[in-house]
Design an enzyme around this catalytic site. Sequence first.
Site, PDB file in Angstrom:
ATOM      1  N   GLU A 171       0.857  -1.185   0.000  1.00  0.00           N
ATOM      2  CA  GLU A 171       0.000   0.000   0.000  1.00  0.00           C
ATOM      3  C   GLU A 171       0.893   1.235   0.000  1.00  0.00           C
ATOM      4  O   GLU A 171       1.945   1.218   0.635  1.00  0.00           O
ATOM      5  CB  GLU A 171      -0.878   0.062   1.254  1.00  0.00           C
ATOM      6  CG  GLU A 171      -2.070  -0.835   1.227  1.00  0.00           C
ATOM      7  CD  GLU A 171      -1.918  -1.991   2.207  1.00  0.00           C
ATOM      8  OE1 GLU A 171      -1.085  -1.888   3.117  1.00  0.00           O
ATOM      9  OE2 GLU A 171      -2.609  -3.010   2.032  1.00  0.00           O
ATOM     10  N   TYR A 183       7.778   1.875  -7.616  1.00  0.00           N
ATOM     11  CA  TYR A 183       6.997   0.629  -7.703  1.00  0.00           C
ATOM     12  C   TYR A 183       6.581   0.335  -9.147  1.00  0.00           C
ATOM     13  O   TYR A 183       6.637  -0.806  -9.602  1.00  0.00           O
ATOM     14  CB  TYR A 183       5.763   0.705  -6.803  1.00  0.00           C
ATOM     15  CG  TYR A 183       6.078   0.983  -5.343  1.00  0.00           C
ATOM     16  CD1 TYR A 183       7.247   0.511  -4.758  1.00  0.00           C
ATOM     17  CD2 TYR A 183       5.203   1.720  -4.550  1.00  0.00           C
ATOM     18  CE1 TYR A 183       7.542   0.782  -3.427  1.00  0.00           C
ATOM     19  CE2 TYR A 183       5.490   1.977  -3.220  1.00  0.00           C
ATOM     20  CZ  TYR A 183       6.650   1.513  -2.670  1.00  0.00           C
ATOM     21  OH  TYR A 183       6.950   1.774  -1.357  1.00  0.00           O
TER      22      TYR A 183
HETATM   23  C1  LIG Z   1      10.708   5.975  -2.121  1.00  0.00           C
HETATM   24  C2  LIG Z   1      12.169   5.906  -1.720  1.00  0.00           C
HETATM   25  C3  LIG Z   1      12.389   4.669  -0.870  1.00  0.00           C
HETATM   26  C4  LIG Z   1      13.051   5.826  -2.992  1.00  0.00           C
HETATM   27  O1  LIG Z   1      14.380   5.608  -2.581  1.00  0.00           O
HETATM   28  P1  LIG Z   1      15.660   6.113  -3.404  1.00  0.00           P
HETATM   29  O2  LIG Z   1      16.843   5.475  -2.780  1.00  0.00           O
HETATM   30  O3  LIG Z   1      15.684   7.588  -3.513  1.00  0.00           O
HETATM   31  O4  LIG Z   1      15.334   5.483  -4.828  1.00  0.00           O
HETATM   32  P2  LIG Z   1      16.298   5.272  -6.082  1.00  0.00           P
HETATM   33  O5  LIG Z   1      17.387   6.291  -6.122  1.00  0.00           O
HETATM   34  O6  LIG Z   1      16.703   3.859  -6.124  1.00  0.00           O
HETATM   35  O7  LIG Z   1      15.272   5.589  -7.291  1.00  0.00           O
HETATM   36  C5  LIG Z   1      14.703   4.545  -8.022  1.00  0.00           C
HETATM   37  C6  LIG Z   1      13.472   4.995  -8.763  1.00  0.00           C
HETATM   38  O8  LIG Z   1      12.475   5.485  -7.860  1.00  0.00           O
HETATM   39  C7  LIG Z   1      11.754   6.551  -8.484  1.00  0.00           C
HETATM   40  N1  LIG Z   1      12.011   7.779  -7.723  1.00  0.00           N
HETATM   41  C8  LIG Z   1      12.788   7.880  -6.617  1.00  0.00           C
HETATM   42  N2  LIG Z   1      12.739   9.151  -6.155  1.00  0.00           N
HETATM   43  C9  LIG Z   1      11.934   9.830  -6.978  1.00  0.00           C
HETATM   44  C10 LIG Z   1      11.465  11.182  -7.007  1.00  0.00           C
HETATM   45  N3  LIG Z   1      11.870  12.071  -6.078  1.00  0.00           N
HETATM   46  N4  LIG Z   1      10.595  11.548  -7.976  1.00  0.00           N
HETATM   47  C11 LIG Z   1      10.182  10.665  -8.916  1.00  0.00           C
HETATM   48  N5  LIG Z   1      10.604   9.368  -8.944  1.00  0.00           N
HETATM   49  C12 LIG Z   1      11.450   8.966  -7.984  1.00  0.00           C
HETATM   50  C13 LIG Z   1      12.269   6.624  -9.912  1.00  0.00           C
HETATM   51  O9  LIG Z   1      11.484   5.730 -10.675  1.00  0.00           O
HETATM   52  C14 LIG Z   1      13.684   6.091  -9.764  1.00  0.00           C
HETATM   53  O10 LIG Z   1      14.157   5.523 -10.958  1.00  0.00           O
HETATM   54  P3  LIG Z   1      14.949   6.463 -12.002  1.00  0.00           P
HETATM   55  O11 LIG Z   1      16.204   6.888 -11.296  1.00  0.00           O
HETATM   56  O12 LIG Z   1      15.213   5.542 -13.149  1.00  0.00           O
HETATM   57  O13 LIG Z   1      14.051   7.618 -12.317  1.00  0.00           O
HETATM   58  C15 LIG Z   1      12.607   7.186  -0.951  1.00  0.00           C
HETATM   59  O14 LIG Z   1      12.170   8.317  -1.653  1.00  0.00           O
HETATM   60  C16 LIG Z   1      12.111   7.253   0.489  1.00  0.00           C
HETATM   61  O15 LIG Z   1      12.723   6.692   1.392  1.00  0.00           O
HETATM   62  N6  LIG Z   1      10.994   7.966   0.743  1.00  0.00           N
HETATM   63  C17 LIG Z   1      10.485   8.113   2.094  1.00  0.00           C
HETATM   64  C18 LIG Z   1       9.884   6.845   2.619  1.00  0.00           C
HETATM   65  C19 LIG Z   1       8.725   6.393   1.746  1.00  0.00           C
HETATM   66  O16 LIG Z   1       7.897   7.185   1.306  1.00  0.00           O
HETATM   67  N7  LIG Z   1       8.648   5.073   1.527  1.00  0.00           N
HETATM   68  C20 LIG Z   1       7.623   4.458   0.747  1.00  0.00           C
HETATM   69  C21 LIG Z   1       6.439   4.187   1.611  1.00  0.00           C
HETATM   70  S1  LIG Z   1       5.173   3.361   0.689  1.00  0.00           S
END
Ligand SMILES: CC(C)(COP(=O)(O)OP(=O)(O)OC[C@H]1O[C@@H](n2cnc3c(N)ncnc32)[C@H](O)[C@@H]1OP(=O)(O)O)[C@@H](O)C(=O)NCCC(=O)NCCS
Length: 250
Positions: A171, A183
Site C-alpha cells: 500500500e 513501484y
Molecule cells: C521511495 C524511496 C524509498 C526511494 O528511494 P531512493 O533510494 O531515492 O530510490 P532510487 O534512487 O533507487 O530511485 C529509483 C526509482 O524510484 C523513483 N524515484 C525515486 N525518487 C523519486 C522522485 N523524487 N521523484 C520521482 N521518482 C522517484 C524513480 O522511478 C527512480 O528511478 P529512475 O532513477 O530511473 O528515475 C525514498 O524516496 C524514500 O525513502 N521515501 C520516504 C519513505 C517512503 O515514502 N517510503 C515508501 C512508503 S510506501
Amino acid sequence: LAQISAAQTSSQTRAAASPDQAIANRYRLRAAGSADVRTLEELEREAFPTMTAGTPFRSDIGRTTSLYLLATRDSVDSGNVTGRPPSLVPRLLRDLRSLGRVLLFEPPRREAAAGPEHVAGFVGLWFVLDEAHVIVIATRREERLRGVGELLMIGAFEAALARGSRVLTLEVRASNEAARALYRKYGFEDAGLRKRYYTDNNEDAIIMTTPSITTEAFRARLDGLVRMHAGRWGSSERPTTPGGHATHVQ
Ligand SMILES: CC(C)(COP(=O)(O)OP(=O)(O)OC[C@H]1O[C@@H](n2cnc3c(N)ncnc32)[C@H](O)[C@@H]1OP(=O)(O)O)[C@@H](O)C(=O)NCCC(=O)NCCS
C-alpha cells in the site's frame, strides 16, 4: 505499508557481479538481525515523521514469515558517488602514515578503509501464503536518488522468489509520487484503493500488486532491471537463501 523480520540471517552473501563487471556498488544488502532494531527505528522515524505507531521490529525479527533487508555501506569510504578520486589531503595523510611505519620498521597495517557499517535504507517484507507484502521501504534522506531504493526493491523481489511467492503487493500513499514511480518501474500496478487508510491525514492508500513474478516474462523484465541498475550504480552484494534463484546475477 506494514512490517517484518529477519529469519534469513543465515543467508549466504553472493557478489552479483559478472567477471567483467569492474565497478562495485558502494551499497550492499544484508538481512537485519535483532542488533539492528535501534537503527531500523531511527531510520523509520526519519522517513515517516508523522507515523504514530512504529513497526514492531523487535518482535518481528526472527519470525520465519518476515524479513528485513538493510542497504549498507562502509562508514568510512571514499564517498565516491561521483566517480571522482578521493581528495588530496586524506591521500597525503595516508601516505605519510605508511612512510612512518616503514621508517619505524612497523609491519604494514590493514588499511582502515572498511570502517563501521553505515545503514542507508531498509525494506520489510511479510510472507503470507503465496504473497510477499512490502510493508515498509525507506532510504535515508541524504542518500536518496542513488539507487538505494532500487537495490532494496531488487532484494525484495529476490527474497520473494526464493520463498516461492507468486506476487508482491503493498500500500502506498496516493501523494507519494517518488515511491509510486519506484513501484511502477518494478512492475507494480494499481489494484485498488483503501479510502482514508492513513490516520494522520486521512489520505487514501493505493494498493499496488505485481503480476505473477514467476513467469518467464516477468523474470526477464526483472533481470533487465537488475542489469540496468548494475550498469548505473555498480554490481551489488545481495543475500540469497540456499536454493534461491541465481538467475539475477548480472
Ligand atoms: C521511495 C524511496 C524509498 C526511494 O528511494 P531512493 O533510494 O531515492 O530510490 P532510487 O534512487 O533507487 O530511485 C529509483 C526509482 O524510484 C523513483 N524515484 C525515486 N525518487 C523519486 C522522485 N523524487 N521523484 C520521482 N521518482 C522517484 C524513480 O522511478 C527512480 O528511478 P529512475 O532513477 O530511473 O528515475 C525514498 O524516496 C524514500 O525513502 N521515501 C520516504 C519513505 C517512503 O515514502 N517510503 C515508501 C512508503 S510506501
